[in-house]
Scaffold this motif. Structure first.
Motif, PDB file in Angstrom:
ATOM      1  N   LEU A 285      10.746  50.982  28.808  1.00  0.00           N
ATOM      2  CA  LEU A 285      10.868  50.139  27.582  1.00  0.00           C
ATOM      3  C   LEU A 285       9.623  49.067  27.226  1.00  0.00           C
ATOM      4  O   LEU A 285       8.859  48.972  26.491  1.00  0.00           O
ATOM      5  N   THR A 286       9.247  48.477  28.601  1.00  0.00           N
ATOM      6  CA  THR A 286       8.237  47.417  28.447  1.00  0.00           C
ATOM      7  C   THR A 286       6.894  48.266  28.330  1.00  0.00           C
ATOM      8  O   THR A 286       6.017  47.476  27.508  1.00  0.00           O
ATOM      9  N   VAL A 287       6.523  49.193  29.028  1.00  0.00           N
ATOM     10  CA  VAL A 287       5.544  50.070  29.056  1.00  0.00           C
ATOM     11  C   VAL A 287       5.422  50.491  27.723  1.00  0.00           C
ATOM     12  O   VAL A 287       4.219  50.460  26.949  1.00  0.00           O
ATOM     13  N   GLY A 288       6.261  51.051  26.648  1.00  0.00           N
ATOM     14  CA  GLY A 288       6.280  51.464  25.379  1.00  0.00           C
ATOM     15  C   GLY A 288       5.910  50.084  24.497  1.00  0.00           C
ATOM     16  O   GLY A 288       5.019  50.299  23.755  1.00  0.00           O
ATOM     17  N   TRP A 289       6.354  48.894  24.523  1.00  0.00           N
ATOM     18  CA  TRP A 289       6.136  47.811  24.003  1.00  0.00           C
ATOM     19  C   TRP A 289       4.746  47.493  24.257  1.00  0.00           C
ATOM     20  O   TRP A 289       4.004  47.049  23.246  1.00  0.00           O
ATOM     21  N   LEU A 290       4.299  47.559  25.384  1.00  0.00           N
ATOM     22  CA  LEU A 290       2.973  47.202  25.745  1.00  0.00           C
ATOM     23  C   LEU A 290       1.840  48.150  25.176  1.00  0.00           C
ATOM     24  O   LEU A 290       0.635  47.656  24.899  1.00  0.00           O
ATOM     25  N   THR A 291       2.026  49.449  25.161  1.00  0.00           N
ATOM     26  CA  THR A 291       1.243  50.332  24.879  1.00  0.00           C
ATOM     27  C   THR A 291       1.221  51.040  23.542  1.00  0.00           C
ATOM     28  O   THR A 291       0.197  51.550  22.869  1.00  0.00           O
ATOM     29  N   LEU A 292       2.255  51.000  22.963  1.00  0.00           N
ATOM     30  CA  LEU A 292       2.571  51.436  21.501  1.00  0.00           C
ATOM     31  C   LEU A 292       2.681  50.538  20.202  1.00  0.00           C
ATOM     32  O   LEU A 292       2.811  50.896  19.228  1.00  0.00           O
ATOM     33  N   ARG A 293       2.360  49.135  20.487  1.00  0.00           N
ATOM     34  CA  ARG A 293       2.380  48.253  19.455  1.00  0.00           C
ATOM     35  C   ARG A 293       1.140  48.031  18.820  1.00  0.00           C
ATOM     36  O   ARG A 293      -0.004  48.319  19.485  1.00  0.00           O
ATOM     37  N   PRO A 294       0.922  47.919  17.534  1.00  0.00           N
ATOM     38  CA  PRO A 294      -0.567  47.920  16.746  1.00  0.00           C
ATOM     39  C   PRO A 294      -1.247  46.628  17.346  1.00  0.00           C
ATOM     40  O   PRO A 294      -0.695  45.630  17.453  1.00  0.00           O
ATOM     41  N   LEU A 295      -2.453  46.934  17.437  1.00  0.00           N
ATOM     42  CA  LEU A 295      -3.556  45.648  17.577  1.00  0.00           C
ATOM     43  C   LEU A 295      -4.379  45.497  16.476  1.00  0.00           C
ATOM     44  O   LEU A 295      -4.630  46.438  15.838  1.00  0.00           O
ATOM     45  N   SER A 296      -4.473  44.334  16.117  1.00  0.00           N
ATOM     46  CA  SER A 296      -5.408  44.031  15.041  1.00  0.00           C
ATOM     47  C   SER A 296      -6.899  43.749  15.640  1.00  0.00           C
ATOM     48  O   SER A 296      -6.918  42.537  16.162  1.00  0.00           O
ATOM     49  N   LEU A 297      -7.552  44.502  15.684  1.00  0.00           N
ATOM     50  CA  LEU A 297      -9.072  44.515  16.355  1.00  0.00           C
ATOM     51  C   LEU A 297     -10.051  44.595  15.062  1.00  0.00           C
ATOM     52  O   LEU A 297      -9.972  45.261  13.972  1.00  0.00           O
ATOM     53  N   PRO A 298     -11.141  43.889  15.252  1.00  0.00           N
ATOM     54  CA  PRO A 298     -12.505  44.000  14.209  1.00  0.00           C
ATOM     55  C   PRO A 298     -13.080  45.300  14.375  1.00  0.00           C
ATOM     56  O   PRO A 298     -13.294  46.071  13.421  1.00  0.00           O
ATOM     57  N   TRP A 299     -12.982  46.003  15.545  1.00  0.00           N
ATOM     58  CA  TRP A 299     -13.496  47.271  15.434  1.00  0.00           C
ATOM     59  C   TRP A 299     -12.813  47.979  16.513  1.00  0.00           C
ATOM     60  O   TRP A 299     -12.091  47.345  17.579  1.00  0.00           O
ATOM     61  N   VAL A 300     -12.857  49.417  16.848  1.00  0.00           N
ATOM     62  CA  VAL A 300     -12.036  50.033  17.904  1.00  0.00           C
ATOM     63  C   VAL A 300     -12.990  51.110  18.480  1.00  0.00           C
ATOM     64  O   VAL A 300     -13.722  51.921  17.721  1.00  0.00           O
ATOM     65  N   ALA A 301     -12.987  51.406  19.777  1.00  0.00           N
ATOM     66  CA  ALA A 301     -13.880  52.301  20.505  1.00  0.00           C
ATOM     67  C   ALA A 301     -13.481  53.551  19.914  1.00  0.00           C
ATOM     68  O   ALA A 301     -12.256  53.920  19.847  1.00  0.00           O
TER      69      ALA A 301
ATOM     70  N   LEU B 153      -0.627  60.353  23.677  1.00  0.00           N
ATOM     71  CA  LEU B 153      -0.577  61.085  22.390  1.00  0.00           C
ATOM     72  C   LEU B 153       0.021  60.340  21.264  1.00  0.00           C
ATOM     73  O   LEU B 153      -0.333  60.420  20.272  1.00  0.00           O
ATOM     74  N   LEU B 154       0.965  59.595  21.820  1.00  0.00           N
ATOM     75  CA  LEU B 154       1.532  58.578  20.753  1.00  0.00           C
ATOM     76  C   LEU B 154       0.841  57.716  20.280  1.00  0.00           C
ATOM     77  O   LEU B 154       0.924  56.881  19.201  1.00  0.00           O
ATOM     78  N   GLN B 155      -0.162  57.080  21.000  1.00  0.00           N
ATOM     79  CA  GLN B 155      -1.029  56.069  20.802  1.00  0.00           C
ATOM     80  C   GLN B 155      -1.984  56.388  19.722  1.00  0.00           C
ATOM     81  O   GLN B 155      -2.752  55.511  19.055  1.00  0.00           O
ATOM     82  N   THR B 156      -2.290  57.698  19.329  1.00  0.00           N
ATOM     83  CA  THR B 156      -3.179  58.186  18.420  1.00  0.00           C
ATOM     84  C   THR B 156      -2.817  57.826  16.806  1.00  0.00           C
ATOM     85  O   THR B 156      -3.815  57.681  16.177  1.00  0.00           O
ATOM     86  N   ASP B 157      -1.710  57.782  16.751  1.00  0.00           N
ATOM     87  CA  ASP B 157      -1.082  57.129  15.657  1.00  0.00           C
ATOM     88  C   ASP B 157      -0.949  55.651  15.390  1.00  0.00           C
ATOM     89  O   ASP B 157      -0.626  55.073  14.261  1.00  0.00           O
ATOM     90  N   VAL B 158      -1.174  54.943  16.506  1.00  0.00           N
ATOM     91  CA  VAL B 158      -0.998  53.515  16.155  1.00  0.00           C
ATOM     92  C   VAL B 158      -2.329  52.730  16.056  1.00  0.00           C
ATOM     93  O   VAL B 158      -3.533  52.968  16.497  1.00  0.00           O
ATOM     94  N   PRO B 159      -2.154  51.831  15.070  1.00  0.00           N
ATOM     95  CA  PRO B 159      -3.673  51.243  14.571  1.00  0.00           C
ATOM     96  C   PRO B 159      -4.090  50.502  15.775  1.00  0.00           C
ATOM     97  O   PRO B 159      -3.488  49.510  16.475  1.00  0.00           O
ATOM     98  N   GLY B 160      -5.580  50.358  16.071  1.00  0.00           N
ATOM     99  CA  GLY B 160      -5.871  49.653  17.202  1.00  0.00           C
ATOM    100  C   GLY B 160      -6.126  50.269  18.315  1.00  0.00           C
ATOM    101  O   GLY B 160      -6.687  49.940  19.470  1.00  0.00           O
ATOM    102  N   ARG B 161      -5.470  51.644  18.543  1.00  0.00           N
ATOM    103  CA  ARG B 161      -5.354  52.135  19.958  1.00  0.00           C
ATOM    104  C   ARG B 161      -6.000  53.436  19.991  1.00  0.00           C
ATOM    105  O   ARG B 161      -6.213  54.259  18.636  1.00  0.00           O
ATOM    106  N   THR B 162      -6.734  53.819  20.767  1.00  0.00           N
ATOM    107  CA  THR B 162      -7.196  55.323  20.828  1.00  0.00           C
ATOM    108  C   THR B 162      -6.895  56.029  22.130  1.00  0.00           C
ATOM    109  O   THR B 162      -6.500  55.250  23.145  1.00  0.00           O
TER     110      THR B 162
END
Length: 182
Positions: free
Chosen positions: A27-43, A113-122
């Motif tokens: 649950l902690t890993v999911g919260w850390l890795t799957l929450r959206p990030l607001s970044l000015p740019w994403v790699a 694979l789940l991170q591909t749909d999360v804003p700010g994550r690649t």
């Protein structure tokens, strides 16, 4: 009749605790890795294995440790929690290692694979490599001492539930005044 090997009798409380810790960790890993990030740019997504690792190592050992260390440590607790929860502490060390590393790799792949749909994550294939390496290293460092501790604990504690043969034969008689022959 099911036979219990060393390390299997005393593991129910350990397995229950491991399951609670595993769920809390995931649950902690999911919260850390799957929450959206607001970044000015994403790699851009990295699909070339070891590209990010090489780039970080080129920056120097301290900077590499700071940026790659969290990826090694993110899923490392699975290296201990998975064998505890699945009850693979008493079996083959190599088989349990392969099972644990494969399961850790699949968890890491699912997160990526789940991170591909999360804003700010690649997607970064190197995080999959580092997460899986962390699981393997944690298994190799911590599981053998845990196995030894459980075996020592089982050797010193008589079984609460003797086998059918032990119960039907009763206790082994002891003769106190018999010496050893020359």
């Amino acid at each position: 009749m099911q036979r219990h090997g060393p390390g299997e009798r005393a593991t129910f409380p350990l397995r229950a605790t491991g399951l609670v810790l595993l769920v809390a960790h995931l649950l902690t890993v999911g919260w850390l890795t799957l929450r959206p990030l607001s970044l000015p740019w994403v790699a851009a997504a990295n699909l070339r294995p070891l590209a990010t690792i090489r780039t970080e190592l080129a920056r120097g050992p301290w900077e590499a440790a700071q940026s790659l260390g969290p990826w090694l440590l993110l899923l490392a607790p699975l290296g201990v929690l998975l064998p505890v929860v699945t009850g693979r502490l008493g079996g083959s060390l190599l088989g349990a290692f392969a099972h644990t590393v494969f399961t850790g790799a699949m968890v890491s792949l699912g997160i990526e694979l789940l991170q591909t749909d999360v804003p700010g994550r690649t997607l970064d294939v190197d995080s999959l490599v580092l997460n899986t390496t962390g699981v393997g290293v944690a298994y190799l460092l911590l599981t053998p001492p845990l196995r030894a501790w459980i075996r020592r604990k089982d050797d010193g504690v008589p079984s609460a539930h003797p086998s059918r043969e032990e119960a039907s034969q009763g206790a082994t008689p002891t003769i106190h005044r018999v010496g050893i022959a020359p």
